[in-house]
Enzyme design. Structure first.
Site, PDB file in Angstrom:
ATOM      1  N   ARG A  90       0.671  -1.145   0.025  1.00  0.00           N
ATOM      2  CA  ARG A  90       0.030   0.002   0.019  1.00  0.00           C
ATOM      3  C   ARG A  90       1.018   1.226   0.096  1.00  0.00           C
ATOM      4  O   ARG A  90       0.192   2.228  -0.272  1.00  0.00           O
ATOM      5  CB  ARG A  90      -0.823  -0.143   1.109  1.00  0.00           C
ATOM      6  N   GLU A 100       8.785 -12.555  -5.415  1.00  0.00           N
ATOM      7  CA  GLU A 100       8.719 -13.815  -5.826  1.00  0.00           C
ATOM      8  C   GLU A 100       7.355 -14.052  -6.927  1.00  0.00           C
ATOM      9  O   GLU A 100       6.176 -13.733  -6.083  1.00  0.00           O
ATOM     10  CB  GLU A 100       9.038 -14.894  -5.029  1.00  0.00           C
ATOM     11  N   GLY A 102       4.077 -16.461  -7.825  1.00  0.00           N
ATOM     12  CA  GLY A 102       3.262 -17.804  -7.689  1.00  0.00           C
ATOM     13  C   GLY A 102       3.048 -18.508  -9.070  1.00  0.00           C
ATOM     14  O   GLY A 102       2.293 -19.317  -9.043  1.00  0.00           O
ATOM     15  N   ARG A 103       3.394 -17.620 -10.136  1.00  0.00           N
ATOM     16  CA  ARG A 103       3.027 -18.304 -11.565  1.00  0.00           C
ATOM     17  C   ARG A 103       4.067 -18.832 -11.921  1.00  0.00           C
ATOM     18  O   ARG A 103       4.160 -19.885 -13.052  1.00  0.00           O
ATOM     19  CB  ARG A 103       2.623 -17.046 -12.463  1.00  0.00           C
ATOM     20  N   ARG A 198       3.866   2.320  10.343  1.00  0.00           N
ATOM     21  CA  ARG A 198       4.209   1.011  10.591  1.00  0.00           C
ATOM     22  C   ARG A 198       4.983   0.382  11.922  1.00  0.00           C
ATOM     23  O   ARG A 198       5.382  -0.524  12.150  1.00  0.00           O
ATOM     24  CB  ARG A 198       4.778   0.144   9.656  1.00  0.00           C
TER      25      ARG A 198
HETATM   26  C1  LIG Z   1      -2.634   1.138  11.194  1.00  0.00           C
HETATM   27  C2  LIG Z   1      -3.052   1.185   9.596  1.00  0.00           C
HETATM   28  C3  LIG Z   1      -4.503   0.469   9.552  1.00  0.00           C
HETATM   29  C4  LIG Z   1      -4.618   0.597   8.234  1.00  0.00           C
HETATM   30  N1  LIG Z   1      -5.878   0.343   7.970  1.00  0.00           N
HETATM   31  C5  LIG Z   1      -6.535   0.115   6.559  1.00  0.00           C
HETATM   32  C6  LIG Z   1      -7.869  -0.362   6.177  1.00  0.00           C
HETATM   33  O1  LIG Z   1      -8.521  -1.038   7.239  1.00  0.00           O
HETATM   34  N2  LIG Z   1      -8.220  -0.435   4.896  1.00  0.00           N
HETATM   35  C7  LIG Z   1      -7.208   0.052   3.932  1.00  0.00           C
HETATM   36  O2  LIG Z   1      -7.643   0.055   2.684  1.00  0.00           O
HETATM   37  N3  LIG Z   1      -5.987   0.468   4.160  1.00  0.00           N
HETATM   38  C8  LIG Z   1      -5.451   0.517   5.496  1.00  0.00           C
HETATM   39  N4  LIG Z   1      -4.414   1.127   5.935  1.00  0.00           N
HETATM   40  C9  LIG Z   1      -3.582   1.216   4.521  1.00  0.00           C
HETATM   41  C10 LIG Z   1      -3.474   2.924   4.673  1.00  0.00           C
HETATM   42  O3  LIG Z   1      -4.794   3.407   3.987  1.00  0.00           O
HETATM   43  C11 LIG Z   1      -2.549   3.331   3.415  1.00  0.00           C
HETATM   44  O4  LIG Z   1      -2.694   2.739   2.271  1.00  0.00           O
HETATM   45  C12 LIG Z   1      -1.067   2.978   3.800  1.00  0.00           C
HETATM   46  O5  LIG Z   1      -0.850   3.282   5.045  1.00  0.00           O
HETATM   47  C13 LIG Z   1      -0.119   3.775   3.053  1.00  0.00           C
HETATM   48  O6  LIG Z   1       0.014   5.146   3.321  1.00  0.00           O
HETATM   49  P1  LIG Z   1       0.183   6.371   2.357  1.00  0.00           P
HETATM   50  O7  LIG Z   1      -0.965   6.119   1.327  1.00  0.00           O
HETATM   51  O8  LIG Z   1       0.318   7.502   3.071  1.00  0.00           O
HETATM   52  O9  LIG Z   1       1.766   5.889   1.840  1.00  0.00           O
HETATM   53  P2  LIG Z   1       2.219   6.030   0.343  1.00  0.00           P
HETATM   54  O10 LIG Z   1       1.204   5.297  -0.683  1.00  0.00           O
HETATM   55  O11 LIG Z   1       3.447   5.615   0.423  1.00  0.00           O
HETATM   56  O12 LIG Z   1       2.005   7.683   0.034  1.00  0.00           O
HETATM   57  C14 LIG Z   1       2.778   8.648   0.740  1.00  0.00           C
HETATM   58  C15 LIG Z   1       2.346   9.895   0.740  1.00  0.00           C
HETATM   59  O13 LIG Z   1       2.389  10.287  -0.555  1.00  0.00           O
HETATM   60  C16 LIG Z   1       1.149  11.187  -1.175  1.00  0.00           C
HETATM   61  N5  LIG Z   1       0.382  10.397  -1.781  1.00  0.00           N
HETATM   62  C17 LIG Z   1       0.490   9.093  -2.620  1.00  0.00           C
HETATM   63  N6  LIG Z   1      -0.407   8.711  -3.444  1.00  0.00           N
HETATM   64  C18 LIG Z   1      -1.234   9.757  -3.521  1.00  0.00           C
HETATM   65  C19 LIG Z   1      -2.473  10.164  -4.088  1.00  0.00           C
HETATM   66  N7  LIG Z   1      -2.909   9.065  -5.096  1.00  0.00           N
HETATM   67  N8  LIG Z   1      -3.075  11.251  -3.947  1.00  0.00           N
HETATM   68  C20 LIG Z   1      -2.550  12.137  -3.227  1.00  0.00           C
HETATM   69  N9  LIG Z   1      -1.517  12.133  -2.365  1.00  0.00           N
HETATM   70  C21 LIG Z   1      -0.891  10.701  -2.462  1.00  0.00           C
HETATM   71  C22 LIG Z   1       0.259  11.292   0.471  1.00  0.00           C
HETATM   72  O14 LIG Z   1       0.788  12.467   1.086  1.00  0.00           O
HETATM   73  C23 LIG Z   1       0.859  10.088   1.138  1.00  0.00           C
HETATM   74  O15 LIG Z   1       0.760  10.041   2.563  1.00  0.00           O
HETATM   75  C24 LIG Z   1      -3.775   0.991   7.194  1.00  0.00           C
HETATM   76  C25 LIG Z   1      -2.747   1.630   7.483  1.00  0.00           C
HETATM   77  C26 LIG Z   1      -2.235   1.396   8.689  1.00  0.00           C
HETATM   78  C27 LIG Z   1      -0.920   2.078   9.097  1.00  0.00           C
END
Ligand SMILES: Cc1cc2nc3c(=O)[nH]c(=O)nc-3n(C[C@H](O)[C@H](O)[C@H](O)COP(=O)(O)OP(=O)(O)OC[C@H]3O[C@@H](n4cnc5c(N)ncnc54)[C@H](O)[C@@H]3O)c2cc1C
Length: 244
Positions: A90, A100, A102-103, A198
Site C-alpha cells: 500500500r 517472487e 506464484g505463476r 508501521r
Molecule cells: C494502522 C493502519 C491501518 C490501516 N487500515 C486500513 C484499512 O482498514 N483499509 C485500507 O484499505 N487500508 C488501510 N491502511 C492502509 C492505509 O490506508 C495506506 O494505504 C497505507 O498506510 C499507505 O499510506 P500512504 O498512502 O500514506 O503511503 P504512500 O502510498 O507511500 O504515500 C505517501 C504519501 O504520498 C502522498 N500520496 C500518495 N499517493 C497519493 C495520491 N494518489 N493522491 C494524493 N496523495 C498521494 C500522500 O501524502 C501519502 O501520505 C492502514 C494503514 C495503517 C498504518
C-alpha cells in the site's frame, strides 16, 4: 503419490530483513540541502564531517523540508508472510518492489505461526484497542489450527500440481500466512513515512497502531537505516517520528 506430496511444511514465527544494497549517508542530505545557498560548492559537503550539519538536518526535519532526504537509496530483501506484503504494498510513493512469483515458481511450504511472545487477544474498539497476552491454551489452539489448515491447503496445492494443473490456478488455495520474499527499494523520506505508520512508538507525535508482523519488519529496517544515517535517524526520533 509423488515425492512432492510428502513435502514437510516449515512453520516460522520470525520475519527477516537484509539490507542488500545501499547508497545512503547523512552527508547526502547535507549536499542536497546546501545547493539552495551554495550552488555547485554544495558538493564540498561530501568532504565535511556530517556531525557539523546536525543543526541543518534537524532544521530540515522539524520544518518538514523533505526533498533533501530523497537523494539516497536502500534495497532490502524481505521474507515475511503474504499478509504483511499486502499491507506493505500500500506504500506507493518512493518505493519499488519485486516479489517472487506464484505463476513462475512452485511456492515453498513455509508458513507463519505466531511466536509465544505475540499478543493474541484484542481489547477495546477499532482505532483504540490494545493487544494483550494470550493464554497457553489460546497459543495451542492457534498453532494447532494454523498448522492443520496450512498442511491441508498445501496438500491440495500439490495434488493439483501433480494432476498437471498450472501453478497460477493451483495457488488459489494457499493462505496469506504463506511466506513470500521481495526486494523493496526506498529512500530515507519514504522509509520515514513507512516507519511512522508501521511502528508503534511512545515518542510518536502521531500515534499509529500497526499489525505486529509488519512492525517486526519495520523495526529491522529501521535498525539498518539508523546505522547508515545516524544523524537523520536521531532527528526523526527527536521530532516525533514525523516524516518530513
Ligand atoms: C494502522 C493502519 C491501518 C490501516 N487500515 C486500513 C484499512 O482498514 N483499509 C485500507 O484499505 N487500508 C488501510 N491502511 C492502509 C492505509 O490506508 C495506506 O494505504 C497505507 O498506510 C499507505 O499510506 P500512504 O498512502 O500514506 O503511503 P504512500 O502510498 O507511500 O504515500 C505517501 C504519501 O504520498 C502522498 N500520496 C500518495 N499517493 C497519493 C495520491 N494518489 N493522491 C494524493 N496523495 C498521494 C500522500 O501524502 C501519502 O501520505 C492502514 C494503514 C495503517 C498504518
Amino acid at each position: 503419490m509423488s515425492d512432492d506430496l510428502d513435502t514437510v511444511p516449515q512453520f516460522r514465527s520470525d520475519v527477516t530483513v537484509d539490507l542488500v544494497r545501499s547508497a545512503a549517508a547523512d552527508s547526502d542530505v547535507v549536499w542536497a540541502a546546501r545547493v539552495s545557498t551554495a550552488g555547485e560548492q554544495s558538493l564540498e559537503a561530501l568532504q565535511q564531517d556530517p556531525e557539523k550539519s546536525t543543526g541543518l538536518i534537524n532544521f530540515l526535519m522539524r520544518d518538514r523540508h523533505g526533498t533533501p532526504f530523497e537523494h539516497n537509496s536502500m534495497t532490502f530483501f524481505i521474507s515475511a508472510p503474504i499478509f504483511v506484503f499486502r499491507e506493505f504494498h500500500r506504500h506507493r510513493s518512493g518505493w519499488s518492489y519485486n516479489e517472487e512469483s506464484g505463476r513462475y515458481r512452485e511456492l515453498q511450504p513455509v508458513f507463519y505461526v505466531p511466536g509465544a511472545d505475540r499478543k493474541l487477544v484484542q481489547e477495546g474498539r477499532p482505532g483504540r484497542y490494545e493487544f494483550v497476552d494470550g493464554t497457553e491454551k489460546q497459543h495451542a489452539v492457534v498453532a494447532d489450527s494454523m498448522e492443520a489448515a496450512y498442511q491441508a491447503s498445501y496438500r491440495a496445492y500439490q495434488e493439483m500440481l501433480d494432476a498437471g494443473v498450472a501453478r497460477e490456478v493451483a495457488r488459489a488455495v494457499l493462505p496469506v500466512g504463506l511466506f513470500s520474499s521481495m526486494y523493496a527499494t526506498c529512500n530515507a523520506r519514504s522509509l520515514m513515512h513507512f516507519l511512522s505508520l508501521r511502528t508503534k512508538a511512545e515518542n510518536a507525535k502521531v500515534p499509529s497502531f500497526p499489525q505486529r508482523e509488519i512492525e517486526m519488519v519495520a523495526e529491522q529496517m529501521e535498525a539498518k537505516w539508523a546505522e547508515l544515517m545516524p544523524l537523520t535517524h536521531a532527528a526523526f526520533e527527536k521530532h516525533g517520528r514525523v516524516a518530513p
